[in-house]
Design a protein around this motif. Structure first.
Motif, PDB file in Angstrom:
ATOM      1  N   ALA A  42       0.990  -1.126   0.179  1.00 10.78           N
ATOM      2  CA  ALA A  42       0.045   0.149   0.143  1.00 10.78           C
ATOM      3  C   ALA A  42       0.795   1.444   0.198  1.00 10.78           C
ATOM      4  CB  ALA A  42      -0.998   0.075   1.341  1.00 10.78           C
ATOM      5  N   ASP A  43       1.998   1.060   0.564  1.00 10.92           N
ATOM      6  CA  ASP A  43       2.836   2.293   0.798  1.00 10.92           C
ATOM      7  C   ASP A  43       3.769   2.571  -0.573  1.00 10.92           C
ATOM      8  OD1 ASP A  43       2.029   2.786   3.309  1.00 10.92           O
ATOM      9  OD2 ASP A  43       3.731   1.793   4.267  1.00 10.92           O
ATOM     10  N   LEU A  44       4.023   1.498  -1.187  1.00 12.24           N
ATOM     11  CA  LEU A  44       5.074   1.565  -2.352  1.00 12.24           C
ATOM     12  C   LEU A  44       4.481   1.252  -3.729  1.00 12.24           C
ATOM     13  CD1 LEU A  44       8.154  -0.138  -0.828  1.00 12.24           C
ATOM     14  CD2 LEU A  44       7.508   2.135  -0.907  1.00 12.24           C
ATOM     15  N   ALA A  45       3.334   0.526  -3.911  1.00 10.61           N
ATOM     16  CA  ALA A  45       2.776   0.120  -5.236  1.00 10.61           C
ATOM     17  C   ALA A  45       2.023   1.441  -5.618  1.00 10.61           C
ATOM     18  CB  ALA A  45       2.072  -1.092  -5.271  1.00 10.61           C
ATOM     19  N   TRP A  57       4.107   9.528  -4.325  1.00 10.84           N
ATOM     20  CA  TRP A  57       5.474   9.004  -4.618  1.00 10.84           C
ATOM     21  C   TRP A  57       5.478   7.636  -5.225  1.00 10.84           C
ATOM     22  CZ3 TRP A  57       3.640   9.830   0.267  1.00 10.84           C
ATOM     23  CH2 TRP A  57       3.209   8.872   0.972  1.00 10.84           C
ATOM     24  N   THR A  58       4.110   6.831  -5.297  1.00 14.04           N
ATOM     25  CA  THR A  58       4.161   5.584  -5.516  1.00 14.04           C
ATOM     26  C   THR A  58       4.564   5.413  -7.058  1.00 14.04           C
ATOM     27  OG1 THR A  58       1.843   5.821  -5.922  1.00 14.04           O
ATOM     28  CG2 THR A  58       2.701   5.000  -4.032  1.00 14.04           C
ATOM     29  N   PRO A  59       4.817   6.123  -7.982  1.00 16.59           N
ATOM     30  CA  PRO A  59       4.887   5.985  -9.319  1.00 16.59           C
ATOM     31  C   PRO A  59       6.437   5.795  -9.642  1.00 16.59           C
ATOM     32  CG  PRO A  59       3.229   7.577  -9.467  1.00 16.59           C
ATOM     33  CD  PRO A  59       3.374   7.318  -8.017  1.00 16.59           C
ATOM     34  N   ALA A  60       7.170   6.454  -8.606  1.00 13.12           N
ATOM     35  CA  ALA A  60       8.756   6.345  -8.433  1.00 13.12           C
ATOM     36  C   ALA A  60       9.018   5.007  -7.613  1.00 13.12           C
ATOM     37  CB  ALA A  60       9.196   7.511  -7.884  1.00 13.12           C
ATOM     38  N   THR A  61       8.422   4.892  -6.355  1.00  8.80           N
ATOM     39  CA  THR A  61       8.646   3.594  -5.765  1.00  8.80           C
ATOM     40  C   THR A  61       8.297   2.364  -6.262  1.00  8.80           C
ATOM     41  OG1 THR A  61       6.770   4.167  -4.431  1.00  8.80           O
ATOM     42  CG2 THR A  61       8.867   4.994  -3.626  1.00  8.80           C
ATOM     43  N   GLY A  62       7.347   2.392  -6.915  1.00  9.93           N
ATOM     44  CA  GLY A  62       6.459   1.187  -7.486  1.00  9.93           C
ATOM     45  C   GLY A  62       7.506   0.675  -8.700  1.00  9.93           C
ATOM     46  N   ALA A  63       8.086   1.657  -9.451  1.00  9.11           N
ATOM     47  CA  ALA A  63       9.059   1.350 -10.525  1.00  9.11           C
ATOM     48  C   ALA A  63       9.980   0.229 -10.540  1.00  9.11           C
ATOM     49  CB  ALA A  63       9.515   2.372 -11.236  1.00  9.11           C
ATOM     50  N   VAL A  64      10.711   0.345  -9.160  1.00  2.39           N
ATOM     51  CA  VAL A  64      11.689  -0.551  -8.940  1.00  2.39           C
ATOM     52  C   VAL A  64      11.204  -1.755  -8.201  1.00  2.39           C
ATOM     53  CG1 VAL A  64      13.390   1.162  -9.202  1.00  2.39           C
ATOM     54  CG2 VAL A  64      12.271   0.864  -6.866  1.00  2.39           C
ATOM     55  N   LEU A  65      10.202  -2.066  -8.237  1.00  4.09           N
ATOM     56  CA  LEU A  65       9.715  -3.380  -7.425  1.00  4.09           C
ATOM     57  C   LEU A  65       8.887  -4.220  -8.414  1.00  4.09           C
ATOM     58  CD1 LEU A  65       8.223  -1.540  -4.247  1.00  4.09           C
ATOM     59  CD2 LEU A  65      10.123  -3.100  -4.285  1.00  4.09           C
ATOM     60  N   ALA A  66       8.632  -5.351  -7.829  1.00  7.72           N
ATOM     61  CA  ALA A  66       7.475  -6.303  -8.379  1.00  7.72           C
ATOM     62  C   ALA A  66       6.599  -7.009  -7.398  1.00  7.72           C
ATOM     63  CB  ALA A  66       8.489  -7.439  -9.089  1.00  7.72           C
ATOM     64  N   ALA A 129     -10.250  -0.557 -10.738  1.00  7.54           N
ATOM     65  CA  ALA A 129      -9.957   0.772  -9.950  1.00  7.54           C
ATOM     66  C   ALA A 129      -9.639   0.384  -8.665  1.00  7.54           C
ATOM     67  CB  ALA A 129     -11.306   1.126 -10.077  1.00  7.54           C
ATOM     68  N   ARG A 130      -9.622  -0.709  -8.067  1.00  3.04           N
ATOM     69  CA  ARG A 130      -9.270  -1.188  -6.779  1.00  3.04           C
ATOM     70  C   ARG A 130      -7.879  -1.846  -6.615  1.00  3.04           C
ATOM     71  NH1 ARG A 130     -14.918  -2.992  -7.152  1.00  3.04           N
ATOM     72  NH2 ARG A 130     -14.093  -5.152  -7.436  1.00  3.04           N
ATOM     73  N   GLN A 131      -7.303  -1.945  -7.758  1.00  2.00           N
ATOM     74  CA  GLN A 131      -5.898  -2.818  -7.914  1.00  2.00           C
ATOM     75  C   GLN A 131      -4.898  -1.858  -7.770  1.00  2.00           C
ATOM     76  OE1 GLN A 131      -5.941  -5.757 -10.943  1.00  2.00           O
ATOM     77  NE2 GLN A 131      -7.777  -6.569 -10.522  1.00  2.00           N
ATOM     78  N   THR A 132      -3.571  -2.241  -7.496  1.00  5.41           N
ATOM     79  CA  THR A 132      -2.275  -1.525  -7.345  1.00  5.41           C
ATOM     80  C   THR A 132      -1.276  -2.425  -8.273  1.00  5.41           C
ATOM     81  OG1 THR A 132      -1.569  -2.364  -5.206  1.00  5.41           O
ATOM     82  CG2 THR A 132      -2.691   0.062  -5.149  1.00  5.41           C
ATOM     83  N   ASP A 133      -0.559  -1.776  -8.754  1.00  9.96           N
ATOM     84  CA  ASP A 133       0.659  -2.496  -9.649  1.00  9.96           C
ATOM     85  C   ASP A 133       2.113  -2.066  -9.214  1.00  9.96           C
ATOM     86  OD1 ASP A 133       1.556  -4.039 -11.553  1.00  9.96           O
ATOM     87  OD2 ASP A 133       1.368  -2.933 -13.110  1.00  9.96           O
TER      88      ASP A 133
END
Length: 718
Positions: A42-45, A57-66, A129-133
């Motif tokens: 929830a904090d990074l995706a 900030w999530t578009p940046a932090t989520g970019a380097v995760l899976a 709309a309820r999902q994150t990536d």
């Protein structure tokens, strides 16, 4: 490893991002533990929920995760492959711009679309709309799409189709959140690429050729095969198929979309795709019939859904539209599918696949002597392994061989007039395309290379022909020291020069020639080469002259064979081209220098004006130290990675064969005679056929090589 290191140095940002992704995966534990169900997600995706909750900030932090450990593999492989391609093509600065912009467009654009689409009774949009990536796949896909602007046709269009087809097909049949992001990023990247290069994006339309229709029809069937397999593995997940009811999904799973049924259908579609690419008439009829029947069934299904007021019509319309496009391509391009089957073509007179016979060879030989041509190596076109293409609109022929779907022409078209040679090139190409073959010509002069480039083909230099102008030939000066030494030593040892048809030489000399040649072949450990390299059989041609170095005891120390040069307009040969070179092991050390120098003097005394030392295959060596004059050419070589595949293959093949056949050593040897070098080219219409052309060239040069021979070559090449 050296090439890999060089590539990594060209893509520092891509490598750095891959390292950062691995480090973050280790720090967060996502490399071995899924983020699903953990507060960290929830904090990074990124996604619509994260943005609505103020996590900008999530578009940046989520970019380097899976999200899942298994997702790191496709993300890292895709980053290194597609991201590396984009960085090498665009440069690091423009690549960084395309990467960041495409990522943001994919992530923020998807969130915006879902914010507008949710809450209107469309379950698919409500669910996404309820999902994150997480992951940077949208960024490197968009950057790769932008980098296609740096490619030349036809690769530009082909790579763009592949990049666009993946997210669109996945979106239609899987419909995950990242599929929407990928689709938006790729579409944005396609528009961004020209802008990064300082051009305005625009859509260009051109008249489709016969080959275009074949590629289009074949590609649509490949796409249908892939879609069938995807649907069987992940049925009913996309935005169109989400409209199906639960009962309809279960029925489809139980009936049409089982993996076995989809696999059988995929095999059939792929067979049709391959046959349509070849332009087969029978495959076209089958394709039209099957697609037509499928469309009738789909129309009936849509009518049934409308009458019963059942959901699912968007999926039905999608499938009907896809089949409609395929049928339209088949019908509009029907003239492109007139090629009979390979078996029937072999029985058809005038077909490129029909076997040649001795009468055709005799006619080609007579035509070459009567018409002549610009290529000094043209006598090779009369060798029996060739076939001969003729056209009623011009006088002349093209010698060629067929292997692996390639019609490999040898030398320039044979004709007296340049207009006829250009006409023959075009007719040969059209006939090859009609037969489902890839046309190309090997060891052609700059004239044919210019004609090919004017028709949109490509030209690649593959050899250099060493030419000696006899009227100004003088063995004086320091540069000719080795040649003078050879002539003087031969005189001291009583070695004389004899020249004439081999069949007219005494029986004892003929047997020695055959023995020397056999011993030479056995010493190589590989079979004798062919194609542009003759042997004793070719030297026995009555029109070919053989030079022999013979001592007082009638021992043959070396031999050379010389093919006639028939200049445009025909008549007596104006010169001679070197073919076979053999030396007796342990014989006269300077046999080759003596034989070539003696032949030059003898031919000049007969009135010849030119001697060609031929072009060493798979060798392109500039004369060292300016010792030889290099002829210029106005044929523009095409730089860039698009043509390096075959260039690298030919270079590697030349390196591999060098210890056995010494092509590059031979090229260096020819500089002793101070020749001028003229380039010889390979011309071909489509870079996509380069792997097949490379295979055909290796088979043409080593037609009798077996598995053991190929293993020997592989070991020597390390």
């Amino acid at each position: 490893m050296a090439r890999t290191g060089a590539l990594l140095r060209q893509a520092p940002l891509t490598v750095a991002l891959a390292v950062v992704a691995l480090v973050v995966g280790v720090v967060t534990g996502s490399l071995w533990s899924p983020l699903a169900g953990r507060p960290l997600r929830a904090d990074l995706a990124f996604g619509l929920p994260s943005l609505e909750q103020g996590r900008w900030w999530t578009p940046a932090t989520g970019a380097v995760l899976a999200l899942e450990p298994v997702q790191y593999l496709p993300i890292l492989v895709g980053l290194l492959a597609l991201g590396g391609f984009a960085e090498v093509r665009l440069g690091t600065g423009r690549y960084a711009t395309a990467l960041v912009a495409s990522h943001l467009v994919g992530v923020l654009g998807t969130a915006g679309l879902l914010a507008l689409a949710r809450g209107h009774g469309y379950g698919y949009a409500d669910g996404l709309a309820r999902q994150t990536d997480a992951g940077m796949s949208a960024g490197f896909l968009g950057a790769a799409a932008a980098a296609t602007a740096t490619l030349r046709p036809p690769w530009r269009g082909r790579v763009r189709v592949l990049l666009a087809a993946y997210p669109l097909v996945s979106l239609a049949h899987v419909g995950a959140l990242f599929d929407v992001e990928h689709t938006l990023a790729v579409l944005f990247g396609l528009a961004l690429g020209p802008v990064l290069l300082g051009r305005r994006p625009h859509l260009a339309w051109r008249q489709l050729t016969r080959r275009d229709y074949r590629l289009l029809a074949s590609g649509l069937f490949v796409l249908a095969a892939v879609e069938g397999l995807v649907t069987a593995v992940a049925p009913g997940g996309g935005p169109l198929f989400a409209t199906l009811s639960v009962q309809q999904k279960h029925e489809e799973l139980a009936n049409a979309d089982t993996l076995l049924g989809a696999s059988i259908q995929a095999v059939l579609w792929l067979w049709l795709a391959r046959s349509l690419y070849k332009g087969r008439r029978v495959a076209w009829r089958w394709a039209v019939a099957l697609v037509g029947l499928a469309m009738l069934a789909q129309v009936a299904g849509l009518v049934y859904l409308a009458v019963r007021h059942l959901p699912g019509w968007p999926a039905g319309l999608y499938e009907l539209l896809g089949n409609g496009i395929g049928l339209a391509a088949l019908v509009v391009g029907r003239r492109a599918f007139r090629n009979p089957s390979r078996r029937r073509a072999r029985r058809t007179a005038g077909s490129l696949l029909s076997p040649a016979h001795e009468d055709q060879r005799a006619a080609a030989t007579e035509l070459l002597q009567h018409e002549g041509t610009v290529n000094r190596l043209a006598w090779m076109t009369t060798w029996p392994e060739n076939r001969w293409f003729t056209d009623q609109r011009s006088t002349g022929y093209v010698a060629y061989r067929v292997h692996a779907g390639v019609a490999l022409g040898l030398c320039d078209p044979v004709a007296a007039r340049e207009a006829d040679r250009e006409q023959l090139l075009g007719a040969f190409a059209d006939t090859a395309h009609a037969a489902g073959l890839v046309p190309c010509l090997f060891t052609v002069t700059a004239e044919t290379a210019r004609h090919a480039l004017a028709h949109g083909w490509h030209a690649l230099q593959v050899a250099e022909e060493a030419v000696i102008d006899l009227p100004r030939l003088e063995f004086t000066g320091k540069a000719w020291q080795d040649v003078r030494t050879a002539l003087n030593q031969a005189a001291k040892l009583g070695i004389t020069f004899r020249v004439g048809p081999l069949s007219e030489q005494p029986r004892g000399l003929q047997l020695q020639v055959k023995a020397i040649s056999s011993e030479w072949v056995e010493d190589k450990g590989l079979p004798e080469m062919g194609f542009t390299l003759g042997g004793v059989d070719e030297a026995l041609d009555p029109q070919v002259r053989v030079g022999l170095a013979v001592d007082a005891d009638s021992t043959v120390h070396g031999l050379t064979s010389w093919m006639p040069i028939c200049a445009p307009g025909g008549g007596a040969p104006v010169g001679w081209t070197l073919d076979v070179m053999r030396r007796l092991p342990g014989g006269f050390r300077y046999s080759m220098e003596f034989l070539i120098a003696s032949a030059c003097m003898a031919f000049r005394g007969e009135g010849a004006t030119t001697v060609s030392l031929s072009g060493a295959p798979l060798a392109r060596a500039a004369p060292p130290g300016g010792a030889a004059e290099t002829g210029g050419s106005d044929v523009a070589q095409e730089p860039g990675p698009d043509r390096n595949a075959l260039d690298a293959f030919l270079d590697r093949l030349g390196q591999t064969l060098e210890p056995y056949y010494g092509f590059r050593s031979l090229q260096a040897f020819k500089t002793k005679f101070q020749p001028r070098f003229e380039p010889l080219y390979l011309v071909f219409p489509d870079e996509a056929a380069l792997p097949r052309i490379g295979l055909v060239l290796s088979r043409a040069y080593l037609p009798d090589a077996g598995v053991r021979d190929l293993v020997t070559l592989a070991r020597s090449g390390h």
